[in-house]
Design a protein around this motif. Structure first.
Motif, PDB file in Angstrom:
ATOM      1  N   SER A 244       0.834  -1.187   0.000  1.00  0.00           N
ATOM      2  CA  SER A 244       0.000   0.000   0.000  1.00  0.00           C
ATOM      3  C   SER A 244       0.880   1.252   0.000  1.00  0.00           C
ATOM      4  CB  SER A 244      -0.904  -0.008   1.232  1.00  0.00           C
ATOM      5  OG  SER A 244      -1.551   1.228   1.392  1.00  0.00           O
ATOM      6  N   GLN A 245       0.439   2.250  -0.689  1.00  0.00           N
ATOM      7  CA  GLN A 245       1.166   3.525  -0.762  1.00  0.00           C
ATOM      8  C   GLN A 245       0.648   4.549   0.241  1.00  0.00           C
ATOM      9  OE1 GLN A 245       3.945   4.198  -2.710  1.00  0.00           O
ATOM     10  NE2 GLN A 245       3.814   1.987  -2.781  1.00  0.00           N
ATOM     11  N   ARG A 246      -0.256   4.137   1.102  1.00  0.00           N
ATOM     12  CA  ARG A 246      -0.880   5.095   2.012  1.00  0.00           C
ATOM     13  C   ARG A 246       0.087   5.632   3.064  1.00  0.00           C
ATOM     14  NH1 ARG A 246      -6.730   2.068   2.345  1.00  0.00           N
ATOM     15  NH2 ARG A 246      -7.454   2.895   0.355  1.00  0.00           N
ATOM     16  N   GLU A 247       0.829   4.764   3.733  1.00  0.00           N
ATOM     17  CA  GLU A 247       1.776   5.233   4.751  1.00  0.00           C
ATOM     18  C   GLU A 247       2.900   6.065   4.142  1.00  0.00           C
ATOM     19  OE1 GLU A 247       3.016   2.213   7.515  1.00  0.00           O
ATOM     20  OE2 GLU A 247       0.952   1.759   8.056  1.00  0.00           O
ATOM     21  N   PRO A 248       3.497   5.643   3.005  1.00  0.00           N
ATOM     22  CA  PRO A 248       4.506   6.513   2.380  1.00  0.00           C
ATOM     23  C   PRO A 248       3.934   7.877   1.981  1.00  0.00           C
ATOM     24  CG  PRO A 248       4.724   4.293   1.532  1.00  0.00           C
ATOM     25  CD  PRO A 248       3.459   4.331   2.357  1.00  0.00           C
ATOM     26  N   TRP A 249       2.676   7.926   1.545  1.00  0.00           N
ATOM     27  CA  TRP A 249       2.036   9.200   1.211  1.00  0.00           C
ATOM     28  C   TRP A 249       1.996  10.101   2.445  1.00  0.00           C
ATOM     29  CZ3 TRP A 249      -2.484  11.001   3.530  1.00  0.00           C
ATOM     30  CH2 TRP A 249      -2.964  12.208   3.034  1.00  0.00           C
ATOM     31  N   ALA A 250       1.548   9.544   3.578  1.00  0.00           N
ATOM     32  CA  ALA A 250       1.436  10.340   4.802  1.00  0.00           C
ATOM     33  C   ALA A 250       2.806  10.873   5.226  1.00  0.00           C
ATOM     34  CB  ALA A 250       0.806   9.506   5.921  1.00  0.00           C
ATOM     35  N   LYS A 251       3.825  10.033   5.162  1.00  0.00           N
ATOM     36  CA  LYS A 251       5.177  10.455   5.535  1.00  0.00           C
ATOM     37  C   LYS A 251       5.680  11.550   4.595  1.00  0.00           C
ATOM     38  CE  LYS A 251       6.373   6.145   7.776  1.00  0.00           C
ATOM     39  NZ  LYS A 251       7.137   4.889   7.692  1.00  0.00           N
ATOM     40  N   ARG A 252       5.348  11.436   3.314  1.00  0.00           N
ATOM     41  CA  ARG A 252       5.766  12.448   2.341  1.00  0.00           C
ATOM     42  C   ARG A 252       5.088  13.788   2.630  1.00  0.00           C
ATOM     43  NH1 ARG A 252       9.516  14.775  -0.397  1.00  0.00           N
ATOM     44  NH2 ARG A 252       8.910  15.495  -2.447  1.00  0.00           N
ATOM     45  N   MET A 253       3.820  13.755   3.000  1.00  0.00           N
ATOM     46  CA  MET A 253       3.116  14.993   3.336  1.00  0.00           C
ATOM     47  C   MET A 253       3.815  15.698   4.492  1.00  0.00           C
ATOM     48  SD  MET A 253       0.807  15.222   1.061  1.00  0.00           S
ATOM     49  CE  MET A 253       1.922  14.316  -0.004  1.00  0.00           C
ATOM     50  N   LYS A 254       4.301  14.927   5.459  1.00  0.00           N
ATOM     51  CA  LYS A 254       5.013  15.522   6.597  1.00  0.00           C
ATOM     52  C   LYS A 254       6.310  16.182   6.142  1.00  0.00           C
ATOM     53  CE  LYS A 254       6.853  14.812  11.159  1.00  0.00           C
ATOM     54  NZ  LYS A 254       7.011  13.945  12.301  1.00  0.00           N
ATOM     55  N   THR A 255       7.025  15.568   5.217  1.00  0.00           N
ATOM     56  CA  THR A 255       8.291  16.150   4.760  1.00  0.00           C
ATOM     57  C   THR A 255       8.074  17.414   3.930  1.00  0.00           C
ATOM     58  OG1 THR A 255       8.468  14.858   2.707  1.00  0.00           O
ATOM     59  CG2 THR A 255       9.403  13.879   4.711  1.00  0.00           C
ATOM     60  N   LEU A 256       6.915  17.549   3.328  1.00  0.00           N
ATOM     61  CA  LEU A 256       6.639  18.706   2.475  1.00  0.00           C
ATOM     62  C   LEU A 256       6.191  19.940   3.245  1.00  0.00           C
ATOM     63  CD1 LEU A 256       4.797  16.927  -0.460  1.00  0.00           C
ATOM     64  CD2 LEU A 256       7.113  17.884  -0.494  1.00  0.00           C
ATOM     65  N   LEU A 257       5.713  19.738   4.481  1.00  0.00           N
ATOM     66  CA  LEU A 257       5.170  20.859   5.248  1.00  0.00           C
ATOM     67  C   LEU A 257       6.079  21.259   6.402  1.00  0.00           C
ATOM     68  CD1 LEU A 257       1.413  19.873   5.527  1.00  0.00           C
ATOM     69  CD2 LEU A 257       2.393  21.700   4.152  1.00  0.00           C
ATOM     70  N   ALA A 258       6.178  22.538   6.632  1.00  0.00           N
ATOM     71  CA  ALA A 258       6.856  23.049   7.823  1.00  0.00           C
ATOM     72  C   ALA A 258       5.889  22.944   8.996  1.00  0.00           C
ATOM     73  CB  ALA A 258       7.263  24.504   7.609  1.00  0.00           C
ATOM     74  N   PRO A 259       6.415  22.885  10.228  1.00  0.00           N
ATOM     75  CA  PRO A 259       5.516  22.907  11.383  1.00  0.00           C
ATOM     76  C   PRO A 259       4.582  24.118  11.299  1.00  0.00           C
ATOM     77  CG  PRO A 259       7.721  22.353  12.085  1.00  0.00           C
ATOM     78  CD  PRO A 259       7.816  22.752  10.629  1.00  0.00           C
ATOM     79  N   GLY A 260       3.311  23.880  11.572  1.00  0.00           N
ATOM     80  CA  GLY A 260       2.302  24.917  11.432  1.00  0.00           C
ATOM     81  C   GLY A 260       1.674  24.957  10.055  1.00  0.00           C
ATOM     82  N   GLY A 261       2.242  24.170   9.117  1.00  0.00           N
ATOM     83  CA  GLY A 261       1.708  24.125   7.764  1.00  0.00           C
ATOM     84  C   GLY A 261       0.362  23.418   7.711  1.00  0.00           C
ATOM     85  N   THR A 262      -0.398  23.727   6.667  1.00  0.00           N
ATOM     86  CA  THR A 262      -1.733  23.171   6.499  1.00  0.00           C
ATOM     87  C   THR A 262      -1.781  22.256   5.287  1.00  0.00           C
ATOM     88  OG1 THR A 262      -2.734  25.143   7.466  1.00  0.00           O
ATOM     89  CG2 THR A 262      -4.165  23.758   6.131  1.00  0.00           C
ATOM     90  N   LEU A 263      -2.393  21.095   5.480  1.00  0.00           N
ATOM     91  CA  LEU A 263      -2.616  20.124   4.408  1.00  0.00           C
ATOM     92  C   LEU A 263      -4.110  20.053   4.152  1.00  0.00           C
ATOM     93  CD1 LEU A 263      -1.712  17.744   2.551  1.00  0.00           C
ATOM     94  CD2 LEU A 263      -2.058  16.260   4.529  1.00  0.00           C
ATOM     95  N   LEU A 264      -4.521  20.269   2.916  1.00  0.00           N
ATOM     96  CA  LEU A 264      -5.908  20.097   2.514  1.00  0.00           C
ATOM     97  C   LEU A 264      -5.973  18.810   1.712  1.00  0.00           C
ATOM     98  CD1 LEU A 264      -8.841  21.036   2.188  1.00  0.00           C
ATOM     99  CD2 LEU A 264      -8.096  22.265   0.138  1.00  0.00           C
ATOM    100  N   SER A 265      -6.804  17.874   2.153  1.00  0.00           N
ATOM    101  CA  SER A 265      -6.909  16.578   1.496  1.00  0.00           C
ATOM    102  C   SER A 265      -8.321  16.356   0.987  1.00  0.00           C
ATOM    103  CB  SER A 265      -6.539  15.467   2.484  1.00  0.00           C
ATOM    104  OG  SER A 265      -6.636  14.210   1.865  1.00  0.00           O
ATOM    105  N   CYS A 266      -8.432  15.987  -0.277  1.00  0.00           N
ATOM    106  CA  CYS A 266      -9.711  15.574  -0.847  1.00  0.00           C
ATOM    107  C   CYS A 266      -9.804  14.061  -0.635  1.00  0.00           C
ATOM    108  CB  CYS A 266      -9.778  15.918  -2.327  1.00  0.00           C
ATOM    109  SG  CYS A 266     -11.321  15.360  -3.093  1.00  0.00           S
TER     110      CYS A 266
END
Length: 93
Positions: free
Chosen positions: A1-23
């Protein structure tokens, strides 16, 4: 599954305090894919252990609902559910 790698990648892309909008799509009980079935609790379960906090969730209905070609034939007129979820990355750099 690519779900856990996706979540980890989202963390690397955002600075603390950053916002993720997910559809979150498609919200349904189907097996297999693509697209593979999702749910808001599933997405929260992937992101929260990494320091994300759910800020808001909104179910999309009517014209806001995501219905790409062919889905009505697969799921019927109602189609699968869609939600927009906003997460904030907490913690330090």
């Amino acid at each position: 599954s690519q779900r856990e790698p996706w979540a980890k990648r989202m963390k690397t892309l955002l600075a603390p305090g950053g916002t993720l909008l997910s559809c979150v799509f498609p919200i349904c009980d189907k097996q297999g894919g693509p697209p593979f079935a999702l749910s808001v609790p599933l997405v929260k379960g992937l992101l929260e252990p990494l320091g994300f906090v759910a800020m808001s969730t909104r179910e999309c209905v009517g014209a806001e609902k995501h219905m790409p070609g062919g889905l009505a034939a697969t799921f019927g007129a109602a189609g699968p559910g869609t939600a927009l979820a906003t997460f904030e990355l907490r913690g330090s750099a």
